[in-house]
Enzyme design. Structure first.
Site: not given
Ligand code: FE
Length: 148
Positions: A64, A67, A82, A113, A116, A119, A122, A126, A134, A136
């Site tokens: 991350c 953190c 993607c 995470c 911490c 975000h 997602h 698939d 996955r 992503c």
């Protein structure tokens, strides 16, 4: 300020301490580079094929960027079309946590995470075997360290 520079001035960054952090966004705003803050704390999404790690294929560990929490090992990364770095498995079940995200007229599962609460991206169903998942992720919130 680059992510590497911010690490040295970020008192919460640790690759060994897994204790949960509860740091207010006002403090993260002061510490983090703007692009990291936008994804991590404002749930932003970088444009596909623009991040630094979507096509990275070195052997190593992904942490991350906020953190220092260990998130993914390179052997769970797969070449996804993607445009974002994609993984089929987290390094530990509790290295991430999940929340339902119903923004933008979709029902998605957000990945945060586990240390911490930033975000990260997602998760979708698939992905490849063995998990079929996955993750992503956004490059901005990942630090990659190649094996020595
Ligand atoms: Fe984190």
């Amino acid at each position: 300020m680059s992510a590497t520079d911010s690490r040295t001035t970020n008192p919460h960054y640790s690759r060994t301490d897994t204790a949960h952090l509860d740091v207010p966004d006002t403090e993260w705003k002061r510490i983090l580079p703007d692009d990291v803050y936008h994804v991590a704390r404002e749930k932003g999404t970088e444009r596909a094929f623009t991040g630094k790690l979507w096509d990275a294929d070195g052997l190593g560990m992904y942490y991350c960027a906020v953190c220092g929490n260990a998130l993914f090992r390179s052997d769970s990364k797969f070449g996804s079309s993607c445009g974002w770095p994609s993984f089929f498995e987290a390094i530990r079940p509790d290295s991430v946590r999940y929340e339902s995200d119903k923004t933008f007229g979709m029902v998605r599962t957000e990945v945060l995470c586990g240390r911490c609460d930033s975000h990260l991206g997602h998760i979708f169903d698939d992905g490849p075997k063995p998990t079929g998942k996955r993750f992503c992720m956004n490059s901005a919130v990942l630090d990659f360290e190649e094996d020595k």
